[in-house]
Design an enzyme around this catalytic site. Structure first.
Site, PDB file in Angstrom:
ATOM      1  N   GLU A 120       0.824  -1.214   0.000  1.00 35.01           N
ATOM      2  CA  GLU A 120       0.000   0.000   0.000  1.00 35.01           C
ATOM      3  C   GLU A 120       0.856   1.260   0.000  1.00 35.01           C
ATOM      4  O   GLU A 120       0.551   2.227  -0.706  1.00 35.01           O
ATOM      5  CB  GLU A 120      -0.963   0.002   1.197  1.00 35.01           C
ATOM      6  N   GLU A 154       2.269   1.540  -3.533  1.00 27.39           N
ATOM      7  CA  GLU A 154       1.233   1.924  -4.500  1.00 27.39           C
ATOM      8  C   GLU A 154       0.830   3.388  -4.358  1.00 27.39           C
ATOM      9  O   GLU A 154       0.644   4.088  -5.350  1.00 27.39           O
ATOM     10  CB  GLU A 154      -0.020   1.058  -4.318  1.00 27.39           C
TER      11      GLU A 154
END
Length: 151
Positions: free
Chosen positions: A45, A48
């Site tokens: 996460e 990203e």
């Protein structure tokens, strides 16, 4: 929760998602994929959303939150389980590269600036998550490590 050598927190402002439109600086994060370890999800996460490569250090806290309309988030009536992981930035020279589809803005913010936002001052649960993560980042032995998470 990623803290750099200057004691700044890696923070994002969402373009989409529950905090979108609130002008709220928050920790990068998201959902764990089916079959994915929490440590791998946290690393994924952060990469990203910010483009920053990290390594897992420790699990700082797990907090159940029952959302109400008072939070300002578009989550009223829902319950979330937040697992705050402390991560270490692998390359201090790596530039931030926000995900154009999800993230409005990314920055390294002084921790005291982040916690002074009205959202955190009005939300003791979320404020406490940041404070605990900062303590674990300073002393990783206070958290749970990858070995403790394996089964």
């Amino acid at each position: 929760f990623v803290l750099d050598a200057q004691q700044r927190v890696l923070a994002v402002r969402e373009k989409t998602g529950p905090a979108a439109g609130l002008q709220l600086w928050k920790m990068p994060g998201g959902l764990v994929d089916r079959g994915e370890n929490i440590s791998h999800a946290a690393i994924r996460e952060v990469r990203e959303e910010t483009g920053i490569d990290t390594a897992f250090v420790a699990l700082a806290s797990v907090q159940e939150v029952h959302h109400t309309s008072a939070s300002g988030l578009v989550r009223n009536g829902l319950t979330d389980l937040y697992c705050v992981c402390v991560l270490r930035q692998l390359d201090p020279q790596q530039p931030i590269a926000p995900c154009a589809d999800e993230i409005e803005e990314c920055a390294w913010l002084p921790l005291n600036e982040m916690v002074q936002q009205p959202f955190y001052q009005a939300s003791p649960v979320f404020l406490r998550m940041l404070e605990v993560a900062a303590k674990v980042a300073a002393s990783p032995e206070r958290g749970l490590w990858q070995a403790a998470l394996a089964y």
